[in-house]
Design an enzyme around this catalytic site. Structure first.
Site, PDB file in Angstrom:
ATOM      1  N   SER A  89       0.828  -1.197   0.000  1.00  0.00           N
ATOM      2  CA  SER A  89       0.000   0.000   0.000  1.00  0.00           C
ATOM      3  C   SER A  89       0.875   1.265   0.000  1.00  0.00           C
ATOM      4  CB  SER A  89      -0.960  -0.044   1.194  1.00  0.00           C
ATOM      5  OG  SER A  89      -2.028   0.841   1.022  1.00  0.00           O
ATOM      6  N   ASP A 201      -5.889  -4.034  -1.756  1.00  0.00           N
ATOM      7  CA  ASP A 201      -4.789  -3.652  -0.865  1.00  0.00           C
ATOM      8  C   ASP A 201      -4.049  -4.849  -0.267  1.00  0.00           C
ATOM      9  OD1 ASP A 201      -3.467  -2.609   1.696  1.00  0.00           O
ATOM     10  OD2 ASP A 201      -4.275  -0.763   0.844  1.00  0.00           O
TER      11      ASP A 201
END
Length: 309
Positions: A89, A201
């Protein structure tokens, strides 16, 4: 007792006393002081040490990720040669720039000039209200449109395959696309589609990608954890609830990954929340520096077991 035998017994007793006294004294000397008094390693002894391949695993945490720049700044200032970079991320965003050859001062200048409009492309969709194309294009511009396998440092971005929940490590191909996949926060970013598969993610499966750094060949891994433990919320709002939800979901995976690191650096950025770090990026970078400096003794102690070049 004969005089000769007496003298021998007395000599042995005094020798034993002296040795025990030396041992007692040495046990009270701090480890660092004892190391300073040791003789330098011979060339053959130094050669027998394994070569250090230092990996830096940068964790997710939305805008708190600016702290990663501060950590990298301290590592560079102290000539710690990172060879492998992995990111999840926000960690993938910063990690891709660093692995591409960008140094910390340059990253800090880019961070200070960054605007939300550079990264956010709003859309109306039930799968997410940010497309992610702007983020992908921004990363590719910053790295000169190079695929990640052409970087001077080994790099991997970690994402989660949406339909299977499987952890995926991207180590070659389109850098911006891989970073976009790694940073596609569920219900905020639309899932990123790569070769017909959807990705979200990486923090859901590897909040701090230590295992990925090991896969890329690192035998010393410095992990940077910018997540927050689940706690009573002090703020309300969508992003506060989102941050708390991600922290709850990833706790087990986080603990598993951090246990595999040699050194864990934890910048104290939890109070910034998921989006607060964007407006306080300079402060977040400083918090990263502070945490990295505090970890330097541990890093140096670990590296004593290796040859470092």
């Amino acid at each position: 007792m004969k005089p000769l035998l007496f003298r021998r017994s007395l000599g042995i007793a005094l020798l034993a006393f002296a040795l025990s006294a030396c041992d007692a004294l040495s046990s009270n000397i701090p480890f660092s002081s004892r190391n300073n008094n040791r003789q330098p390693l011979t060339a053959s002894q130094a050669h027998n040490k394994p070569q250090a391949v230092i990996g830096l695993a940068l964790g997710g945490g939305a805008s708190k990720g600016f702290a990663h720049i501060g950590v990298i700044k301290v590592l560079e200032e102290n000539n710690i040669p990172v060879k492998v970079v992995t990111g999840t991320s926000a960690g993938a965003v910063v990690g891709s720039l660093y692995a591409s050859g960008m140094n910390a001062p340059r990253m800090q200048r880019e961070a200070e000039a960054l605007q939300r409009a550079d990264l956010v492309d709003l859309t109306l969709s039930t799968s997410g209200f940010i497309r992610g194309e702007k983020l992908q294009n921004y990363i590719n511009r910053q790295v000169g449109n190079r695929p990640m396998q052409n970087f001077p440092r080994k790099f991997a971005a970690v994402a989660t395959e949406f339909d299977s929940g499987r952890n995926v490590v991207f180590r070659s191909g389109n850098t911006g696309q891989a970073v976009r996949a790694s940073a596609s926060i569920p219900n905020v970013f639309q899932p990123t589609t790569i070769n017909g598969k959807r990705y979200v993610d990486g923090g859901l499966t590897a909040p701090v990608p230590v295992s990925a750094a090991r896969q890329l060949g690192a035998n010393v891994v410095i992990a940077v954890d910018i997540s927050a433990k689940p706690a009573r919320l002090t703020q309300s709002g969508f992003f506060s609830y989102l941050d708390q939800s991600l922290n709850i979901m990833s706790t087990s995976a986080l603990n598993s990954e951090l246990a595999k690191a040699d050194v864990v650096i934890k910048p104290q950025v939890q109070h910034l929340g998921a989006v607060g770090g964007f407006d306080e990026r300079t402060h977040a970078i400083k918090l990263g520096e502070d945490a990295a400096r505090a970890a330097l003794p541990k890093i140096r102690a670990v590296l004593q077991r290796y040859r470092v070049q």
